[in-house]
Design an enzyme around this catalytic site. Structure first.
Site, PDB file in Angstrom:
ATOM      1  CB  THR A 157      44.662  58.491  48.313  1.00 36.66           C
ATOM      2  OG1 THR A 157      43.976  58.212  47.012  1.00 36.66           O
ATOM      3  CG2 THR A 157      43.771  59.045  49.267  1.00 36.66           C
ATOM      4  NE  ARG A 199      47.019  47.497  45.161  1.00 34.91           N
ATOM      5  CZ  ARG A 199      45.873  48.097  45.777  1.00 34.91           C
ATOM      6  NH1 ARG A 199      44.798  47.853  45.504  1.00 34.91           N
ATOM      7  NH2 ARG A 199      46.020  49.646  46.183  1.00 34.91           N
ATOM      8  CB  ALA A 224      40.909  60.352  46.533  1.00 35.25           C
ATOM      9  CD  GLU A 225      37.641  57.515  43.995  1.00 35.93           C
ATOM     10  OE1 GLU A 225      38.153  56.773  44.536  1.00 35.93           O
ATOM     11  OE2 GLU A 225      37.862  58.212  43.118  1.00 35.93           O
ATOM     12  CG  ASN A 227      40.780  59.970  42.170  1.00 36.73           C
ATOM     13  OD1 ASN A 227      41.284  59.133  42.451  1.00 36.73           O
ATOM     14  ND2 ASN A 227      39.792  60.762  42.802  1.00 36.73           N
ATOM     15  CG  ASP A 237      38.822  58.059  39.607  1.00 34.24           C
ATOM     16  OD1 ASP A 237      39.683  58.121  40.340  1.00 34.24           O
ATOM     17  OD2 ASP A 237      38.150  57.027  39.532  1.00 34.24           O
ATOM     18  CB  CYS A 254      28.730  47.868  48.077  1.00 37.36           C
ATOM     19  SG  CYS A 254      30.246  48.400  48.956  1.00 37.36           S
ATOM     20  CG  HIS A 255      24.219  46.113  47.615  1.00 37.81           C
ATOM     21  ND1 HIS A 255      24.258  44.908  48.195  1.00 37.81           N
ATOM     22  CD2 HIS A 255      24.468  47.174  48.418  1.00 37.81           C
ATOM     23  CE1 HIS A 255      24.325  45.065  49.576  1.00 37.81           C
ATOM     24  NE2 HIS A 255      24.556  46.289  49.536  1.00 37.81           N
ATOM     25  CD1 TRP A 288      42.974  47.445  40.716  1.00 37.70           C
ATOM     26  CD2 TRP A 288      44.663  45.857  41.129  1.00 37.70           C
ATOM     27  NE1 TRP A 288      42.405  46.222  40.552  1.00 37.70           N
ATOM     28  CE2 TRP A 288      43.376  45.193  40.969  1.00 37.70           C
ATOM     29  CE3 TRP A 288      45.775  45.280  41.577  1.00 37.70           C
ATOM     30  CZ2 TRP A 288      43.226  43.994  41.004  1.00 37.70           C
ATOM     31  CZ3 TRP A 288      45.669  43.975  41.364  1.00 37.70           C
ATOM     32  CH2 TRP A 288      44.324  43.166  41.360  1.00 37.70           C
TER      33      TRP A 288
HETATM   34 CA    CA Z   1      39.950  57.051  42.438  1.00 39.69          CA
END
Ligand code: CA
Length: 716
Positions: free
Chosen positions: A269, A145, A206-207, A289, A334, A642-643, A423
């Site tokens: 985080t 970012r 954190a995931e 989270n 979350d 991702c996919h 975000w």
């Molecule tokens: Ca999260």
């Protein structure tokens, strides 16, 4: 029937030292100068103004510029003056920094670019040469970012956990330090801030199972000065860190004694918002989270789990705890509190006197106003639909809907893990006293994960992402699901805690916001529409097609009396990757750009190359019903972030339905089990999946290829 499909909605988510006594009245600070003279004094005095010296313009993070050359009357003359090709097909979320006519911007994989801010001409490029295998640790794409500037150096947080200082003139590395345990799935995507010679940086993960913290490093040497952990260490013992006293006094008691969170770190985080409050000489940051999400697993004792989902203030020089406010006690969903934190004055004192406050619209859907000096709760109201709480009590603590703590019964909830605001940077206009929230509606059915087991370096939430999903979904369901996702821009009056106006974006998601004294609000969208609104009414005054995703926070600056507006564009990022909201083609590296506008300019944005995909199933449908079901579950748990959910790719990473590897059992094992494509970022999943499970995923992927083709044929 409909309820069932609404339930399905949700798969998307789971898967889906200069002292700070310098007051604004002090006129001794230089208002211009090179990057070498950027310090806390200069950032406080001149920013934002002609330059954009800190991530959100100034330390107050308002993203409001006093520049007013571009107005409600002339904004229709705004045109493209230059573009710069970032040469990436991955997510771009950076807000550019502008110092003395030079723009510093980042792209995916933490690359840093220095560009002439007037022409876009390249000065230098720095590539930290990240090992692509760390990409699998990024929950939401390998984004960055932005940078910070201070004392002639450019600071960047690298996706693999490094913090680096570059020479602003040349891009040469001055120092580089590793801020995380790189054996754990930490990432850095956030922009550093620099205050009085200290570089502040957090991390993400954190995931996947990490323990969060924020650190302060010497801008000069790269040495660690202080660190504040956001969750206790496994034994609740002191870390020898700035946070020790906070855990002893208020933190430890909010966690159980069995240390259940040890394996998965606990989370918390600090991956985005960091504010410097120079009046109280404190750093105010947002905490993420819990890890895992599900508190029943994380801490069966059922405490509030400080400092998860909290806004925390610490002393700027020592990191010593000052105050905290927890938006979501005992986070289970979350619901990060990492979203934009904005420092401002609101007429909330006696007889309308100004009161210094911090404001946040976190994922949980409530807009909070707190006293900046003490963290005292002033007010909080929902800024969109939510069904997890009945409201807030007098102290701002949510009055939870008991059903929200999914146990035996799943709960279909709004907001879901994407949050009511994520975000995308919020802005605040101090003249109109309005906050501009990039808000969204994305529900989720939260369900206890019956298969939960702690596994390192993978999505580890304790929530099941397969609720209501079946292998052979009915035709048209993906379109229906996508249409059910909504985004909007809300102009929020924080003093009255009510919306002044809002603009609907449909399912085009939304982007970061810039407010200007020209009475304008700029915001991009995922579909590439970059819009200027009347800040007071929400009337759309101008728009331009970015030909790419426009989700990052725009910047504005002035050179020789002309005002410029810049936005970075690109495809990817968490939402696009998961939802498969895309082009139905493969995204080429021409998607990522820096696009700059000024009045009277008539340049154009080059069309991106989109690569056609041969949409054929590479083998016949195979597999028993049990095998297909298992493949579906493993795909959602290991592949979808991702996919793409339901195997539908955004076009950024390969759409596995059409992959040649899916047509051949041995080739598929070579990639997924043996990791032959690890250098490209596709690491081996052999620690997470057996060869049999990997073959089941292939059966599911091939079944989805055939289902998609049948659906397409039926449409014709
Ligand atoms: Ca999260």
């Amino acid at each position: 029937m409909l309820n069932k499909w609404i339930k399905l909605g949700l798969i998307y988510t789971g898967v889906l030292t200069l002292s700070s006594c310098s007051e604004p009245s002090d006129n001794t600070a230089p208002k211009t100068g090179t990057a070498a003279t950027v310090d806390t004094h200069r950032i406080l005095k001149s920013s934002p103004g002609a330059e954009w010296l800190s991530h959100s313009g100034g330390y107050d993070e308002q993203r409001h510029s006093p520049l007013a050359h571009i107005t409600q009357n002339n904004v229709t003359d705004l045109g493209v003056t230059w573009t710069y090709d970032l040469a990436t097909n991955r997510g771009v979320e950076a807000t550019p920094i502008v110092v003395n006519g030079v723009m510093y911007v980042t792209s995916a994989w933490s690359l840093v670019y220095a560009l002439d801010a007037r022409s876009g001409e390249e000065r230098w490029v720095y590539d930290p040469e990240v090992d692509k295998r760390v990409g699998v640790n990024a929950c939401c794409d390998v984004v960055n970012r932005g940078v910070a500037v201070y004392g002639g150096k450019i600071f960047v947080g690298v996706i693999d956990g490094r913090l680096e200082a570059l020479d602003a003139k040349t891009g040469a590395v001055v120092w580089s330090t590793v801020t995380v345990d790189q054996s754990k799935p930490y990432t850095i995507t956030g922009a550093p801030r620099v205050v009085d010679g200290l570089v502040l940086i957090g991390n993400g993960g954190a995931e996947l199972g990490v323990r969060g913290y924020i650190s302060a490093y010497s801008a000069e040497t790269g040495d660690l000065v202080w660190r504040f952990y956001t969750v206790p260490n496994p034994n609740k013992e002191p870390d020898g860190a700035a946070s020790d006293a906070a855990f002893e006094s208020v933190g430890n008691i909010s966690w159980g004694d069995d240390g259940a969170w040890v394996t998965d770190g606990g989370g918390g985080t600090v991956w985005d918002s960091i504010v410097y409050d120079h009046i109280d000489d404190q750093i105010i940051f947002g905490v993420g989270n819990g890890s895992p999400w599900n508190r029943t697993i994380r801490d069966p004792a059922g405490g509030d789990n400080l400092f998860l989902s909290s806004i925390v203030a610490v002393d700027a020089k020592s990191g010593a705890y000052k105050w905290h406010f927890q938006t979501t006690p005992g986070d289970n969903w979350d619901y990060t509190a990492t979203q934009s934190i904005i420092l401002a004055e609101l007429p909330l004192g006696k007889e309308g006197a100004p009161r210094r406050v911090v404001m946040q619209a976190p994922k949980n859907g409530f807009f909070y106003v707190l006293d900046a000096a003490t963290g005292e709760f002033i007010s909080g109201k929902p800024f969109g639909p939510q069904n997890w709480a009945q409201g807030l009590d007098a102290n701002g603590r949510p009055i939870e809907n008991p059903a929200a703590r999914y146990a035996e019964t799943p709960h279909t909830q709004i907001p879901g893990p994407f949050g009511a605001h994520n975000w995308h940077p919020m802005a605040y206009n101090p003249d109109l006293k309005l906050a501009y929230i990039p808000a969204q509606e994305i529900p989720e059915t939260y369900a206890f994960d019956p298969l939960w087991a702690s596994k390192p370096a993978k999505w580890n939430t304790g929530a099941d992402f397969n609720t209501g999903v079946i292998v052979d979904l009915p035709a048209g369901i993906t379109k229906f699901l996508r249409a059910s996702l909504k985004g909007r821009l809300i102009a929020w009056d924080p003093a009255k805690q009510e919306a002044r106006w809002s603009v609907e974006h449909g399912n085009a998601w939304n982007g970061g916001v810039l407010s200007t004294a020209g009475g304008l609000v700029f915001q991009g969208k995922l579909d590439g529409d970059f819009v200027a609104y009347n800040a007071g009414t929400g009337t759309k005054l101008w728009n331009h097609n970015l030909k790419s995703g426009g989700i990052s926070g725009p910047t504005t600056y002035e050179i020789d009396g002309e005002q410029y507006v810049t936005i970075t564009t690109g495809w990817g990022s968490g939402f696009a990757l998961v939802t498969g909201y895309g082009f139905d083609k493969t995204v080429s590296p021409t998607m990522g750009k820096v696009v700059t506008f000024k009045l009277g300019a008539t340049s154009t944005i080059p069309d991106p190359d989109l690569i056609e995909i041969e949409k054929t199933a590479k083998t016949d449908r195979f597999g028993t019903p049990n095998q297909l079901e298992a493949g579906m579950v493993h795909f959602a748990r290991n592949c979808a972030v991702c996919h793409g959910a339901l195997t539908i790719s955004s076009g950024v990473l390969p759409d596995l339905r059409w992959s040649v590897y899916a047509g051949d059992a041995d080739a598929w094992q070579a990639v997924v089990n043996e990791g032959v494509l690890a250098d490209a970022g596709m690491v081996s999943f052999s620690k997470l999946l057996t060869a049999e499970e990997i073959e089941a995923v292939r059966a599911y992927v091939i079944a989805q290829a055939h289902n998609s083709l049948a659906e397409k044929a039926a449409e014709k």
